[in-house]
Design a protein around this motif. Structure first.
Motif, PDB file in Angstrom:
ATOM      1  N   LEU A 116       0.866  -1.124   0.110  1.00 42.76           N
ATOM      2  CA  LEU A 116       0.024  -0.044   0.024  1.00 42.76           C
ATOM      3  C   LEU A 116       0.800   1.341  -0.124  1.00 42.76           C
ATOM      4  O   LEU A 116       0.406   2.250  -0.629  1.00 42.76           O
ATOM      5  N   ALA A 120       0.745   4.082  -2.638  1.00 40.92           N
ATOM      6  CA  ALA A 120       0.370   5.545  -2.300  1.00 40.92           C
ATOM      7  C   ALA A 120       1.340   6.419  -2.970  1.00 40.92           C
ATOM      8  O   ALA A 120       1.225   7.544  -3.156  1.00 40.92           O
ATOM      9  N   ILE A 131      -6.065   6.159   1.528  1.00 37.24           N
ATOM     10  CA  ILE A 131      -5.081   5.138   2.408  1.00 37.24           C
ATOM     11  C   ILE A 131      -4.613   5.792   3.504  1.00 37.24           C
ATOM     12  O   ILE A 131      -4.668   5.387   4.594  1.00 37.24           O
TER      13      ILE A 131
END
Length: 304
Positions: A116, A120, A131
């Motif tokens: 993640l 991002a 997120i």
């Protein structure tokens, strides 16, 4: 014939590269400080104990004998616990359970949080904001209290323990990965790869990830220590690894009453300190190795 010569030369080149790698590894180990060598030795010892637990332990993990709170003897080198189980055997099996679950949990946290964080760092739009704000909400809640609440809801199975702690620790991994990856994502070689038409997954895997590996590897070692201590704390509170599975945190809680026997039997009084010492030793060893790796990755000159 030319094809055979090319094949032989390729094999020889691979052999030379392997020998060079082994020589460089041995050279780095010889230059390692005593603390790092101590840490590597302790980690290797714990890993061998964890792998060979069924063959090393003198008795079964849950085998019960007739004498609870037994003193140290030739039959039971470290005595027995409150229901008559061999302490030494449970310490050995506890290495497999505690270290194994902590390693899997840390690995899963890095897969989720690191993935993640890389996404991002490239998609600096609404996905990054979504997120990041979700991670901020999770990090605002005390992790131990949140873990206790989730484990009371979903149960204290090993799978629940791994998933819950991995989810909570992935937030820390996400913040670190995003912070270091953002600085790399704006480099010219990354922009050149994007302009060439490379896919996002290729750019993350080939351009960004190799350049942020040193801090991530160091964080993996530190995060393993935190996860390890969290699992031990949850087990001590009774919501971690459940009996009859051996776990060092649970062993500290179960044998805490033996401290009062120290005035009559000093060895029996030391029994609760054995799993606590095992927890402290692996934590210190991993930190020693992480400190050495950070020193090597920083490019500073060795002064040991």
């Amino acid at each position: 014939m030319s094809y055979q010569r090319n094949s032989y030369s390729a094999v020889a080149e691979v052999d030379r590269s392997r020998r060079t790698y082994r020589q460089s590894l041995w050279f780095e180990l010889r230059k390692a400080p005593p603390t790092a060598l101590f840490g590597l030795f302790v980690i290797a010892f714990y890993v061998m104990i964890a792998i060979g637990a069924p063959w090393i332990a003198p008795y079964g993990e849950s085998q019960v004998f007739s004498q609870p709170y037994g003193s140290w003897s030739n039959e039971h080198w470290l005595g027995t616990d409150q229901i008559g189980r061999d302490i030494l055997s449970r310490l050995i099996y506890g290495a497999r359970n505690t270290i194994g679950i902590a390693f899997v949990t840390t690995l899963l946290a890095f897969v989720v949080g690191g993935g993640l964080g890389l996404v991002a760092s490239i998609n600096r739009g609404w996905l990054d904001q979504l997120i990041s704000r979700g991670v901020d909400v999770l990090m605002a809640i005390p992790s131990l209290i949140f873990a206790l609440m989730l484990l009371s809801i979903f149960g204290s199975s090993a799978l629940s323990l791994i998933l819950i702690i991995a989810l909570l620790d992935s937030t820390r991994v996400f913040r670190l990965t995003r912070a270091v990856a953002v600085n790399v994502a704006v480099m010219e070689y990354v922009e050149a790869a994007v302009l060439r038409g490379e896919r996002v997954g290729w750019v993350m895997r080939r351009e960004i990830l190799p350049n942020i590996m040193p801090p991530l590897v160091a964080e993996f070692g530190l995060r393993f220590c935190f996860v390890f201590l969290t699992i031990a704390a949850l087990s001590f509170l009774g919501v971690g690894i459940q009996p009859p599975t051996a776990d060092w945190g649970t062993m500290v809680r179960e044998n805490a009453n033996m401290v009062q026997f120290a005035k009559f039997d000093l060895k029996a009084g030391l029994t609760p300190l054995l799993p606590a010492t095992a927890i402290a030793l692996i934590t210190v060893a991993v930190n020693f190795v992480v400190d050495w790796f950070l020193h090597k990755a920083s490019g500073l000159r060795d002064e040991y």
